[in-house]
Design a protein around this motif. Sequence first.
Motif, PDB file in Angstrom:
ATOM      1  N   VAL A 253       0.866  -1.183   0.000  1.00 34.83           N
ATOM      2  CA  VAL A 253       0.000   0.000   0.000  1.00 34.83           C
ATOM      3  C   VAL A 253       0.900   1.229   0.000  1.00 34.83           C
ATOM      4  O   VAL A 253       2.042   1.180   0.467  1.00 34.83           O
ATOM      5  N   PRO A 254       0.424   2.348  -0.538  1.00 36.81           N
ATOM      6  CA  PRO A 254       1.274   3.545  -0.626  1.00 36.81           C
ATOM      7  C   PRO A 254       1.707   4.103   0.726  1.00 36.81           C
ATOM      8  O   PRO A 254       2.694   4.819   0.806  1.00 36.81           O
ATOM      9  N   SER A 255       0.975   3.803   1.775  1.00 39.32           N
ATOM     10  CA  SER A 255       1.338   4.214   3.130  1.00 39.32           C
ATOM     11  C   SER A 255       0.325   3.614   4.084  1.00 39.32           C
ATOM     12  O   SER A 255      -0.782   3.251   3.678  1.00 39.32           O
ATOM     13  N   ASN A 256       0.708   3.498   5.345  1.00 42.00           N
ATOM     14  CA  ASN A 256      -0.275   3.116   6.355  1.00 42.00           C
ATOM     15  C   ASN A 256      -1.293   4.241   6.536  1.00 42.00           C
ATOM     16  O   ASN A 256      -0.995   5.420   6.329  1.00 42.00           O
TER      17      ASN A 256
ATOM     18  N   LYS B 197     -10.495  -4.571   4.643  1.00 38.44           N
ATOM     19  CA  LYS B 197     -11.821  -5.083   4.288  1.00 38.44           C
ATOM     20  C   LYS B 197     -11.707  -6.364   3.463  1.00 38.44           C
ATOM     21  O   LYS B 197     -12.479  -7.311   3.664  1.00 38.44           O
ATOM     22  N   LEU B 198     -10.754  -6.409   2.542  1.00 35.99           N
ATOM     23  CA  LEU B 198     -10.559  -7.625   1.758  1.00 35.99           C
ATOM     24  C   LEU B 198     -10.213  -8.799   2.669  1.00 35.99           C
ATOM     25  O   LEU B 198     -10.735  -9.912   2.491  1.00 35.99           O
TER      26      LEU B 198
ATOM     27  N   VAL C 278     -12.599   1.682   9.395  1.00 33.00           N
ATOM     28  CA  VAL C 278     -11.438   2.206  10.124  1.00 33.00           C
ATOM     29  C   VAL C 278     -11.540   1.862  11.603  1.00 33.00           C
ATOM     30  O   VAL C 278     -10.565   1.419  12.229  1.00 33.00           O
ATOM     31  N   LYS C 279     -12.720   2.026  12.189  1.00 31.73           N
ATOM     32  CA  LYS C 279     -12.909   1.739  13.610  1.00 31.73           C
ATOM     33  C   LYS C 279     -12.610   0.284  13.934  1.00 31.73           C
ATOM     34  O   LYS C 279     -12.019  -0.026  14.980  1.00 31.73           O
ATOM     35  N   ALA C 280     -13.011  -0.610  13.035  1.00 35.16           N
ATOM     36  CA  ALA C 280     -12.796  -2.039  13.275  1.00 35.16           C
ATOM     37  C   ALA C 280     -11.315  -2.400  13.339  1.00 35.16           C
ATOM     38  O   ALA C 280     -10.926  -3.361  14.010  1.00 35.16           O
ATOM     39  N   THR C 281     -10.477  -1.619  12.646  1.00 31.08           N
ATOM     40  CA  THR C 281      -9.035  -1.891  12.675  1.00 31.08           C
ATOM     41  C   THR C 281      -8.369  -1.378  13.942  1.00 31.08           C
ATOM     42  O   THR C 281      -7.286  -1.840  14.313  1.00 31.08           O
ATOM     43  N   GLY C 282      -8.985  -0.368  14.592  1.00 31.35           N
ATOM     44  CA  GLY C 282      -8.374   0.229  15.767  1.00 31.35           C
ATOM     45  C   GLY C 282      -7.174   1.089  15.460  1.00 31.35           C
ATOM     46  O   GLY C 282      -6.416   1.478  16.360  1.00 31.35           O
ATOM     47  N   TYR C 283      -7.007   1.427  14.212  1.00 34.10           N
ATOM     48  CA  TYR C 283      -5.804   2.154  13.785  1.00 34.10           C
ATOM     49  C   TYR C 283      -5.878   3.622  14.179  1.00 34.10           C
ATOM     50  O   TYR C 283      -6.881   4.290  13.938  1.00 34.10           O
TER      51      TYR C 283
END
Length: 325
Positions: free
Chosen positions: A159-162, A172-173, A316-321
């Motif tokens: 990916v181009p960046s985090n 999601k994938l 985004v929320k599901a990742t906790g990032y």
Amino acid sequence: MDRRKFMAGCLGGYLGLPLLAQAGGSRAQAGLTKIIFPFAAGAGGDTLCRLIAQEMAPALQRTVVVENRTGGDGLIGIKAVKGASPDGSMVLVTTGPTMYLLPMVEKTPSFDTANDFVPVSLLARFEFALVINPAVEAVDFKSFVTWLKAHPDKTSFGVPSNGTIPHFMGSKLERDLGIPLTRVPYRGSAPILNDLVGGHVSFGITTLADALPQHRAKGVKIIAVASAERSPFAPDVPTLKESGIDLVADAWYGMWLPAGSPPEFASKLGAAASAALAKPEVKEKLTAIGLIPVGSDADGLSKELAANTALWQPIVKATGYKIEN
């Protein structure tokens, strides 16, 4: 993760209005409006700004200059417009993901798009693509998923960046396919494509415009685009939705004014920008660099922002990032 690495892959006029008296008696600087583009010169968004500025100037009888106010992955320019006087002297043009994604991932958001800015116009779209290295034995997305399941040790993707849309597309994938994936962050699209050609990662998610030259040269294979419909730049490539993944993840550039700017001012500015984008010569130059001209009123931009916020917030929320301020 700090803000410096955020948004590295997201990608990039003349305001012919009479001087307007604002609340508090402020007025636009006579004859001058600055379009603030918060990324470096030379990118697609910068070209977009300069094209519409050039086309709007004669019709609107007011000098508009483009200023690249870089730094903080877009935040320096965004803050400059946020704090500007609402007198038409400063306008923001930036990517949609900058305006809806950054507030989601900062631990303490630096701005509130809805309250700190007045929407003007949706300007142009660009698209993301899922790209595989040529050694992967797959001809389409379905066969690629089969290949991933058969090679659990080769599920790395670039990916181009985090913290960017491609990052969360990968999340999601992973969830939808039920396959553990290993994300590899890069500094932009070019090194991803180099590593795909070299076979160092199995796939990547990057902008379609960046991937097309290598795809056409058979260096990589684009197997899906993330737009709502097939791309005019790659009409033979199916969308992710066609491939069974319920995800539309195109990106776009929009125009905003600082909070407090009169709606009438925003309306006239949006009409001028849309008229510039409708010119055939502008369309031709933008499509040549992988941008799809749009143009809209303020409501069109607001709806686009709301739709993207609703789409990405739970992902985004599901990742906790989160990133540090």
